[in-house]
Write a protein that holds these residues in place. Structure first.
Motif, short mmCIF file in Angstrom:
data_model
loop_
_atom_site.label_atom_id
_atom_site.label_comp_id
_atom_site.label_asym_id
_atom_site.label_seq_id
_atom_site.Cartn_x
_atom_site.Cartn_y
_atom_site.Cartn_z
N LEU A 56 -17.29 -62.77 36.98
CA LEU A 56 -16.78 -62.48 35.64
C LEU A 56 -15.35 -62.99 35.47
O LEU A 56 -15.01 -63.60 34.45
N ALA A 57 -14.52 -62.76 36.47
CA ALA A 57 -13.13 -63.21 36.39
C ALA A 57 -13.06 -64.74 36.35
O ALA A 57 -12.31 -65.31 35.55
N ALA A 58 -13.84 -65.39 37.19
CA ALA A 58 -13.85 -66.86 37.22
C ALA A 58 -14.43 -67.41 35.92
O ALA A 58 -13.92 -68.41 35.38
N GLY A 59 -15.46 -66.77 35.40
CA GLY A 59 -16.03 -67.19 34.13
C GLY A 59 -15.02 -67.06 33.00
O GLY A 59 -14.94 -67.93 32.13
N LEU A 60 -14.22 -66.01 33.04
CA LEU A 60 -13.17 -65.83 32.05
C LEU A 60 -12.18 -67.00 32.07
O LEU A 60 -11.77 -67.51 31.03
N SER A 101 -6.27 -66.60 34.42
CA SER A 101 -6.09 -66.98 35.84
C SER A 101 -5.44 -65.87 36.64
O SER A 101 -5.83 -65.60 37.78
N LEU A 102 -4.45 -65.21 36.04
CA LEU A 102 -3.79 -64.10 36.74
C LEU A 102 -4.76 -62.94 36.96
O LEU A 102 -4.75 -62.30 38.03
N VAL A 103 -5.62 -62.68 35.99
CA VAL A 103 -6.64 -61.64 36.16
C VAL A 103 -7.56 -62.01 37.32
O VAL A 103 -7.87 -61.17 38.17
N VAL A 105 -6.87 -63.91 39.88
CA VAL A 105 -6.12 -63.75 41.13
C VAL A 105 -6.05 -62.29 41.54
O VAL A 105 -6.23 -61.95 42.72
N LEU A 106 -5.82 -61.40 40.58
CA LEU A 106 -5.77 -59.97 40.90
C LEU A 106 -7.11 -59.47 41.43
O LEU A 106 -7.16 -58.67 42.36
N VAL A 107 -8.20 -59.94 40.84
CA VAL A 107 -9.53 -59.56 41.34
C VAL A 107 -9.70 -60.07 42.77
O VAL A 107 -10.18 -59.36 43.65
N GLY A 108 -9.28 -61.30 43.01
CA GLY A 108 -9.36 -61.86 44.35
C GLY A 108 -8.53 -61.09 45.35
O GLY A 108 -8.97 -60.83 46.48
N LEU A 109 -7.32 -60.70 44.96
CA LEU A 109 -6.47 -59.91 45.86
C LEU A 109 -7.08 -58.54 46.13
O LEU A 109 -6.99 -58.02 47.25
N ALA A 110 -7.72 -57.95 45.13
CA ALA A 110 -8.39 -56.66 45.33
C ALA A 110 -9.51 -56.81 46.35
O ALA A 110 -9.69 -55.95 47.22
N TYR A 111 -10.25 -57.92 46.26
CA TYR A 111 -11.31 -58.14 47.26
C TYR A 111 -10.72 -58.34 48.64
O TYR A 111 -11.21 -57.78 49.63
N LEU A 112 -9.65 -59.13 48.74
CA LEU A 112 -9.01 -59.34 50.04
C LEU A 112 -8.53 -58.02 50.63
O LEU A 112 -8.59 -57.82 51.84
N ALA A 113 -8.05 -57.13 49.77
CA ALA A 113 -7.58 -55.83 50.24
C ALA A 113 -8.72 -55.04 50.89
O ALA A 113 -8.47 -54.25 51.82
N THR A 114 -9.95 -55.24 50.44
CA THR A 114 -11.07 -54.54 51.06
C THR A 114 -11.40 -55.12 52.43
O THR A 114 -12.01 -54.44 53.26
#
Length: 121
Positions: A56-60, A101-103, A105-114
């Motif tokens: 969804l984030a990438a599609g955005l 793009s910032l959204v 990146v934030l989704v990606g960072l949230a995944y990395l945090a897991t």
């Protein structure tokens, strides 16, 4: 053009996507990044929820980039010269891409945090 069948409408949409990738280096960059991110998700065994969130984030980002391309193309066609208001329109459209793009990146960072136990705490 109104009232055409699905096949024709799909063809126009496909042509628009291809034109955006052909014309805009940013679209190609985002497309390459999307492939890399999906490879990373597969390699890390991401659960389906993360695939959906990242997708969804990438599609955005891709949608924002395509709208930016459409707006810039139309603005350049209607007013080829420099004009302050056209500049504002283009800047706002580019800002939308940046926000998307910032959204992402934030989704990606949230995944990395897991993935990194120290960051999730």
């Amino acid at each position: 053009m109104k009232g055409q069948g699905f096949t024709h409408r799909f063809g126009y949409a496909r042509a628009g996507i291809l034109a955006a990738f052909r014309r805009e280096r940013s679209m190609r960059t985002h497309g390459f990044a999307l492939v890399a991110v999906f490879v990373f998700l597969a390699a890390t065994g991401a659960p389906p929820l993360w695939w959906a969130l990242v997708g969804l984030a990438a599609g955005l980002v891709l949608v924002a980039e395509m709208l930016n391309t459409a707006i810039e193309t139309l603005a350049d066609h209607l007013h080829p010269g420099q004009h302050p208001e056209i500049g504002v329109v283009k800047d706002v459209a580019a800002g939308a891409v940046l926000v998307a793009s910032l959204v992402a990146v934030l989704v990606g960072l949230a995944y990395l945090a897991t993935l990194l136990p120290g960051l999730a705490a």
